[in-house]
Design an enzyme around this catalytic site. Sequence first.
Site, mmCIF file in Angstrom:
data_model
loop_
_atom_site.group_PDB
_atom_site.id
_atom_site.type_symbol
_atom_site.label_atom_id
_atom_site.label_comp_id
_atom_site.label_asym_id
_atom_site.label_seq_id
_atom_site.Cartn_x
_atom_site.Cartn_y
_atom_site.Cartn_z
ATOM 1 N N TYR A 207 -59.493 25.097 26.360
ATOM 2 C CA TYR A 207 -59.433 24.953 27.810
ATOM 3 C C TYR A 207 -59.202 23.488 28.175
ATOM 4 O O TYR A 207 -58.594 22.758 27.407
ATOM 5 C CB TYR A 207 -60.667 25.609 28.482
ATOM 6 C CG TYR A 207 -60.281 25.969 29.878
ATOM 7 C CD1 TYR A 207 -59.271 26.908 30.094
ATOM 8 C CD2 TYR A 207 -60.809 25.317 30.967
ATOM 9 C CE1 TYR A 207 -58.817 27.177 31.375
ATOM 10 C CE2 TYR A 207 -60.352 25.595 32.254
ATOM 11 C CZ TYR A 207 -59.358 26.515 32.441
ATOM 12 O OH TYR A 207 -58.889 26.758 33.703
ATOM 13 N N ARG B 146 -50.548 25.483 41.150
ATOM 14 C CA ARG B 146 -51.425 24.312 41.158
ATOM 15 C C ARG B 146 -52.297 24.359 39.913
ATOM 16 O O ARG B 146 -53.454 24.691 39.960
ATOM 17 C CB ARG B 146 -52.235 24.332 42.458
ATOM 18 C CG ARG B 146 -52.867 23.045 42.849
ATOM 19 C CD ARG B 146 -54.367 23.171 42.845
ATOM 20 N NE ARG B 146 -54.823 23.540 41.510
ATOM 21 C CZ ARG B 146 -56.063 23.859 41.182
ATOM 22 N NH1 ARG B 146 -56.975 23.927 42.080
ATOM 23 N NH2 ARG B 146 -56.414 24.147 39.934
ATOM 24 N N LYS C 42 -58.670 30.991 30.130
ATOM 25 C CA LYS C 42 -59.864 31.430 30.874
ATOM 26 C C LYS C 42 -60.424 32.710 30.273
ATOM 27 O O LYS C 42 -61.636 32.885 30.163
ATOM 28 C CB LYS C 42 -59.500 31.684 32.340
ATOM 29 C CG LYS C 42 -59.429 30.395 33.135
ATOM 30 C CD LYS C 42 -60.600 30.259 34.097
ATOM 31 C CE LYS C 42 -60.907 28.805 34.353
ATOM 32 N NZ LYS C 42 -61.058 28.423 35.725
ATOM 33 N N GLU D 99 -56.516 32.493 40.169
ATOM 34 C CA GLU D 99 -56.635 31.256 39.412
ATOM 35 C C GLU D 99 -55.448 30.331 39.682
ATOM 36 O O GLU D 99 -54.292 30.756 39.555
ATOM 37 C CB GLU D 99 -56.665 31.643 37.912
ATOM 38 C CG GLU D 99 -56.896 30.512 36.964
ATOM 39 C CD GLU D 99 -58.297 29.935 37.089
ATOM 40 O OE1 GLU D 99 -59.249 30.694 37.338
ATOM 41 O OE2 GLU D 99 -58.415 28.718 36.924
ATOM 42 N N ASP D 100 -55.741 29.107 40.058
ATOM 43 C CA ASP D 100 -54.696 28.082 40.186
ATOM 44 C C ASP D 100 -53.533 28.466 41.098
ATOM 45 O O ASP D 100 -52.376 28.154 40.792
ATOM 46 C CB ASP D 100 -54.209 27.652 38.794
ATOM 47 C CG ASP D 100 -55.226 26.748 38.102
ATOM 48 O OD1 ASP D 100 -56.280 26.464 38.711
ATOM 49 O OD2 ASP D 100 -54.979 26.311 36.965
ATOM 50 N N ASP E 261 -61.681 31.598 41.500
ATOM 51 C CA ASP E 261 -62.543 30.708 40.733
ATOM 52 C C ASP E 261 -62.471 29.262 41.205
ATOM 53 O O ASP E 261 -63.462 28.542 41.189
ATOM 54 C CB ASP E 261 -62.160 30.790 39.253
ATOM 55 C CG ASP E 261 -63.105 29.982 38.408
ATOM 56 O OD1 ASP E 261 -64.322 30.149 38.591
ATOM 57 O OD2 ASP E 261 -62.642 29.152 37.598
ATOM 58 N N ASP E 262 -61.289 28.830 41.627
ATOM 59 C CA ASP E 262 -61.145 27.428 42.043
ATOM 60 C C ASP E 262 -61.980 27.143 43.283
ATOM 61 O O ASP E 262 -62.495 26.045 43.451
ATOM 62 C CB ASP E 262 -59.671 27.104 42.325
ATOM 63 C CG ASP E 262 -58.831 27.379 41.099
ATOM 64 O OD1 ASP E 262 -59.054 26.715 40.077
ATOM 65 O OD2 ASP E 262 -57.996 28.289 41.147
ATOM 66 N N ASN F 31 -59.820 17.530 37.102
ATOM 67 C CA ASN F 31 -59.314 17.792 35.757
ATOM 68 C C ASN F 31 -57.817 17.520 35.710
ATOM 69 O O ASN F 31 -57.170 17.576 36.741
ATOM 70 C CB ASN F 31 -59.536 19.275 35.394
ATOM 71 C CG ASN F 31 -61.007 19.599 35.219
ATOM 72 O OD1 ASN F 31 -61.773 18.787 34.745
ATOM 73 N ND2 ASN F 31 -61.373 20.817 35.605
HETATM 74 P P1 NAD Z 1 -55.924 21.043 46.077
HETATM 75 O O1 NAD Z 1 -54.516 20.662 45.880
HETATM 76 O O2 NAD Z 1 -56.261 22.299 46.791
HETATM 77 O O3 NAD Z 1 -56.668 19.848 46.873
HETATM 78 C C1 NAD Z 1 -56.530 18.489 46.592
HETATM 79 C C2 NAD Z 1 -57.133 17.702 47.745
HETATM 80 O O4 NAD Z 1 -57.143 16.328 47.379
HETATM 81 C C3 NAD Z 1 -56.357 17.816 49.056
HETATM 82 O O5 NAD Z 1 -57.240 17.949 50.121
HETATM 83 C C4 NAD Z 1 -55.661 16.463 49.174
HETATM 84 O O6 NAD Z 1 -55.450 16.057 50.516
HETATM 85 C C5 NAD Z 1 -56.665 15.564 48.481
HETATM 86 N N1 NAD Z 1 -56.068 14.328 48.016
HETATM 87 C C6 NAD Z 1 -54.931 14.160 47.302
HETATM 88 N N2 NAD Z 1 -54.700 12.853 47.119
HETATM 89 C C7 NAD Z 1 -55.714 12.191 47.708
HETATM 90 C C8 NAD Z 1 -56.032 10.831 47.853
HETATM 91 N N3 NAD Z 1 -55.249 9.882 47.340
HETATM 92 N N4 NAD Z 1 -57.139 10.500 48.556
HETATM 93 C C9 NAD Z 1 -57.936 11.451 49.076
HETATM 94 N N5 NAD Z 1 -57.678 12.757 48.949
HETATM 95 C C10 NAD Z 1 -56.584 13.124 48.287
HETATM 96 O O7 NAD Z 1 -56.587 21.026 44.668
HETATM 97 P P2 NAD Z 1 -57.985 21.659 44.227
HETATM 98 O O8 NAD Z 1 -57.799 23.039 43.757
HETATM 99 O O9 NAD Z 1 -58.981 21.436 45.275
HETATM 100 O O10 NAD Z 1 -58.298 20.800 42.925
HETATM 101 C C11 NAD Z 1 -58.507 19.406 43.017
HETATM 102 C C12 NAD Z 1 -58.967 18.876 41.677
HETATM 103 O O11 NAD Z 1 -60.197 19.487 41.329
HETATM 104 C C13 NAD Z 1 -58.028 19.159 40.523
HETATM 105 O O12 NAD Z 1 -57.932 18.025 39.712
HETATM 106 C C14 NAD Z 1 -58.707 20.265 39.746
HETATM 107 O O13 NAD Z 1 -58.445 20.201 38.366
HETATM 108 C C15 NAD Z 1 -60.152 19.924 40.002
HETATM 109 N N6 NAD Z 1 -61.033 21.086 39.811
HETATM 110 C C16 NAD Z 1 -62.080 20.957 38.966
HETATM 111 C C17 NAD Z 1 -62.926 22.006 38.748
HETATM 112 C C18 NAD Z 1 -64.104 21.879 37.820
HETATM 113 O O14 NAD Z 1 -64.673 22.866 37.383
HETATM 114 N N7 NAD Z 1 -64.527 20.697 37.501
HETATM 115 C C19 NAD Z 1 -62.687 23.228 39.381
HETATM 116 C C20 NAD Z 1 -61.605 23.334 40.271
HETATM 117 C C21 NAD Z 1 -60.775 22.244 40.489
#
Ligand code: NAD
Length: 547
Positions: free
Chosen positions: A99, A152, A170, A241-242, A264-265, A404
Site C-alpha cells: 500500500y 484522485r 486496499k 475509493e479515490d 473511505d477517503d 500521502n
Molecule cells: P482533495 O483533492 O479532495 O483535497 C485537497 C485539498 O487541499 C483541497 O481543498 C485544496 O484546495 C487543498 N490544497 C491544495 N493545495 C493547497 C495549498 N497549497 N494550500 C492549502 N490548501 C491546498 O484531496 P483529498 O482526498 O482530501 O486528499 C488530500 C490528501 O490527503 C492526499 O495527499 C491524500 O493522500 C491524503 N489522504 C490521507 C489519508 C490517510 O489515511 N492518511 C486518507 C485520505 C487522504
Amino acid sequence: MTDGSSPEMYRGVKILHDPVRNKGTAYTEAERDLLKLRGLLPPRVHTAAEQELRVLGNIREKPTDLERYLYLVALQDRNETLFYRVVMNNIEEMMPLIYTPTVGKACQEFQHIYRDSRGFYVSFEDRGRVREIMRNWPHREARIIVVTDGERVLGLGDLGADGMGIPIGKLSLYTACSGIHPTQCMPVMLDVGTNNEKLLNDPLYNGIERRRVRGEQYDELVDEFITAANEQFPGVLIQLEDFGNSNAFRLLARYRDRVCLFDDDIQGTGAVAVAGIIAALRITGSELSDQKILFLGAGEAGIGVADVFVAALADRGIPAARARKHCWFVDSEGLLVADRGEVADHKLPYAHDHQPIDNFVGAITALKPTAIIGLSGQAGMFTKDVIEAMASINSRPIIFALSNPTANAECTAEQAYGWSGGRAVFASGSPFDPVELGNKTFVPGQGNNAYIFPGVGLGAIVSRSRKVTDEMFLAAAHSLARQVSDVDLERGRIYPPLSRIRQVSALIAQDVARIAYDNGLADREEPEDIAADIHQYMFQPVYPHYA
Ligand code: NAD
C-alpha cells in the site's frame, strides 16, 4: 477435500496454476500422489514457514521498493495463501510495499509494469452491458467491492485506469488486516477516461483513450454499475475509493442510504484522524470539547475528518452548529470564510464568519488552534514557522501531517519533533522512522485509514448490514482510540502498532456489527456471541489439506 472441490478438478499442473489452491513445494508426499504432482515439483517438501523464509529473503534482496512490490504481486498471483502469510506475519514491513507509499509509485508506472490481469475493469465503452460483463467475474460471490475511477489517486492526481493498483492494494489489506476472504474481494476500475495528457500520449497506457466523461453519462455508468453489482452480488459492500472530489461527495450522498456503501477517503479518513485526536488527548491532558482544529486542505479527507469530529462532539451533547465552529479550514484560497463568494457545497458548513487570511501561519496566530491537520496533498506546507507558531500557543501541539504518499507529507516526523522541541504529538499518513531527539526516541503514529476500513468492512459484511452509517465510523474511531495502550502513548505513538491490526480490526468489527444488529440494519439474526462469530469468519492463511 477441505475446500469442497474434488481431486479430479485439480489434478496435475492445473492446481499449481490456481493461486487459491496452490501450495507450491508445500504439497505433502501423499498430496503429490493424489493430485498427480509427482515430477512437477522439486522432491523436497517444504513447510509454509520455510517458504516464507525464502520469500522474505527474495524480497529483501530486491534493490527497490517497486521491485519488491512486483515480486509480491507475482506471489499473490501464484500462491495467495503464502502471500497472505508473508504479509500478515510481517505487516509493518509489507504494508508500505503493498500500500502507500509504494502502491502510488506502482500506479504511476502501471502501464509499464502491467503483467497479469487482476481486478475487474468496467469502461465507458461497456455502458449498456455492465450486468452482462460482470458475469465474467471468476468467483461465485463478492462480499466487498472497492471501486475507483482513478481521478484522485492518493495525492498523485488523475491516473485514469492506472489507478487500478489502489483497489487491488486496499483489498489485499482487507484480507490481511481483517480476514475478508480473498475470493470475496473484487477490485473494480471504472474507466471513464483520463485528463492526464502524459497517459493519453503513452501508447502503453491501459485505459480507454479519451478525456474524462462527465455529467449525465458519467452518472448513468456509475448507476448501471452499482445496480449490476447489487443484482449479481446482493447486499455487497461497496467502498468508493479515490474519486475526484466533484464526484466523491455527490456519489456518497446519492447512494449511502440506498445500498451498503461508504467512501473511505471521506469517512475512513475521518474516523482514523478523530481516533488519533482522542488518543492524543490522553497525552495533552485536555478535553475533546476544548479542541480547535485548523485543517490545511478542505477536500474529501479534510471535510471527512471534520464531519466525524463534529459527530464526536454532538455525541457529547454539543449541537452540531456549535461543534462545527471547532473546525477551521485553510485551502488553496486561504482561510475558508463566510463571505468568500462561491464555495463548494461540502465546504459550506465550515465557512465561518471571519476576515480573510491568506496564509497558514496567519490563521494559526489568529485562531489559536490546539491541533493542525494537513490533508492538502502538498509537501512541506508545515514549515518551521508553522510548527513554532503551534508550539508557542500549545504546550503539546497536535500536529498531523496526513497527506500521502510520504513525499507529499506536510512535514516529516523529524521536523515536527525537532521544531517543537519534542513537544509535538505527531502522526503522519505514510510511515516515518522513529526519531532520536536528545536522549529520547519518538515513535510517530501512522494515521492511515488502514486502521479503520478493514474493521468497518468486516463488521458490515459479517452482520450483512444494509448500510454503513456515520454512527459506525464514530464507533470505529472510539474503538481504535481505546486500543492505544499507555505504553504506546509513552513513546509518543497515538495508534496501536500495526502488528496488532487483526485484533484491532476484529474489535472495531464487533462495535460496527453491534450497531447493525441494534438498529435493525442487519440482514441476518444476531448471533449469540458477536466476537466469536466474527473470529470464525476471518480468513487465515493456512493451506488446505488434500486427502
Ligand atoms: P482533495 O483533492 O479532495 O483535497 C485537497 C485539498 O487541499 C483541497 O481543498 C485544496 O484546495 C487543498 N490544497 C491544495 N493545495 C493547497 C495549498 N497549497 N494550500 C492549502 N490548501 C491546498 O484531496 P483529498 O482526498 O482530501 O486528499 C488530500 C490528501 O490527503 C492526499 O495527499 C491524500 O493522500 C491524503 N489522504 C490521507 C489519508 C490517510 O489515511 N492518511 C486518507 C485520505 C487522504
